[in-house]
Scaffold this active site. Sequence first.
Site, PDB file in Angstrom:
ATOM      1  N   ILE A 129       2.372 -32.625  14.913  1.00  0.00           N
ATOM      2  CA  ILE A 129       1.596 -31.413  14.665  1.00  0.00           C
ATOM      3  C   ILE A 129       0.186 -31.765  14.233  1.00  0.00           C
ATOM      4  O   ILE A 129      -0.017 -32.437  13.218  1.00  0.00           O
ATOM      5  CB  ILE A 129       2.263 -30.561  13.555  1.00  0.00           C
TER       6      ILE A 129
ATOM      7  N   ASN B  46      -2.340 -27.858  17.550  1.00  0.00           N
ATOM      8  CA  ASN B  46      -2.654 -26.690  16.730  1.00  0.00           C
ATOM      9  C   ASN B  46      -4.070 -26.696  16.167  1.00  0.00           C
ATOM     10  O   ASN B  46      -4.651 -25.635  15.959  1.00  0.00           O
ATOM     11  CB  ASN B  46      -1.642 -26.618  15.568  1.00  0.00           C
TER      12      ASN B  46
ATOM     13  N   TYR C 129     -16.080 -21.077  21.803  1.00  0.00           N
ATOM     14  CA  TYR C 129     -14.656 -20.975  21.470  1.00  0.00           C
ATOM     15  C   TYR C 129     -13.875 -20.303  22.598  1.00  0.00           C
ATOM     16  O   TYR C 129     -12.808 -20.789  23.004  1.00  0.00           O
ATOM     17  CB  TYR C 129     -14.499 -20.187  20.167  1.00  0.00           C
TER      18      TYR C 129
ATOM     19  N   LYS D 174     -10.902 -22.271  24.751  1.00  0.00           N
ATOM     20  CA  LYS D 174      -9.524 -21.780  24.785  1.00  0.00           C
ATOM     21  C   LYS D 174      -9.118 -21.336  26.191  1.00  0.00           C
ATOM     22  O   LYS D 174      -7.956 -21.498  26.592  1.00  0.00           O
ATOM     23  CB  LYS D 174      -9.348 -20.629  23.787  1.00  0.00           C
TER      24      LYS D 174
ATOM     25  N   THR E 238      -5.953 -17.015   7.572  1.00  0.00           N
ATOM     26  CA  THR E 238      -6.219 -18.448   7.448  1.00  0.00           C
ATOM     27  C   THR E 238      -7.687 -18.686   7.112  1.00  0.00           C
ATOM     28  O   THR E 238      -8.506 -17.765   7.092  1.00  0.00           O
ATOM     29  CB  THR E 238      -5.912 -19.181   8.772  1.00  0.00           C
TER      30      THR E 238
END
Length: 252
Positions: free
Chosen positions: A6, A87, A154, A158, A191
Site C-alpha cells: 500500500i 493509493n 490532477y 487521473k 482527509t
Amino acid sequence: MKYAVITGASKGLGEAIAKSLIAKQFAVVTVSRTENEKLKMMAQEKGTSYQHFSCNLSLESEVQEVFMEITHRVFQKEPSDIFVFNNAGVIEPIATVGHLDKTPIDRNITVNLTAPIMITNLFLHKAQFSDTAVHIINITSGAAVRPIQGWSVYCSAKAGLNMFTQTVASEQAALQTKHSIIAFSPGIMDTDMQATIRSSSEKAFKDLKKFQEYQEKGMLLKPDMVANALIDLTLSGNVESGKIYNVNDLLN
C-alpha cells in the site's frame, strides 16, 4: 499467505486500507515517506507480518529502487496473491493554466501517474516467473472523468491512470493471465487532501465554496468506511478487471 502493498499508507485512505487488511491477517507492506507507528503496533498485536519502506514517490529513481527491493522480497515468500494499492496522490498545483509552476506539475504527474505505472510494471514483470496472482488497485478520482477548473494537472493524471488501468487489463486478458487491475474512485473523503483543497483560493479554484460546504454540512466520507467498501470489493472474487469502480455504487 496473501500480501498487500500500500502506497501512501501513513494517513487517510491508505492507513485505513492497511488497518483493515492487518485485521484480516494479511502480510502488509506500507510505503510512504514516514512510517505510521500505529500500524506497526497493530500488526505486532495481531501477530501479522508487517514491513515499512520509506519512499518519496515523486522521485522516479527512488520508486524504481525501492519497489525492485519490495518485489524481490515479497515474491521470495511465494504468496498465493499480492494486492497492490496505488493509493498515494497529490492534488497540487491548484491553479488555472497560465499560472502553473513546473515543479508541482512534475510532482503531480509522477506521484499520480508515473509511479503507479512503474510499480505495476515491476510487479507484473516479476509475476511472469511465479505462480502468484497479482491484483492492482489504482486509486483514481471523479476528476478523471470531468474537467474541474484549477485542477487541470490532477484531472489529466487521473484520466491517464484510468486509461492505463483499462489498457493493462486488456493486455493481461489477451495473455490469459490470472492477474487483475481495477481503478477505484473513493469519492470526497475527510482527509488532508480535502483540507488542502479548502485552503486554496477561489481565484485558483472556482468550486472552492462548494468543497468548503461539503465539510460544513458533514458530507465528507470517512476513510474507514471507504476502505471497508474497497476491501469487500477486492476480496469478493467478483472483480471485473479493467473496470473503473466508484465508492458511491458500492455504498448504495
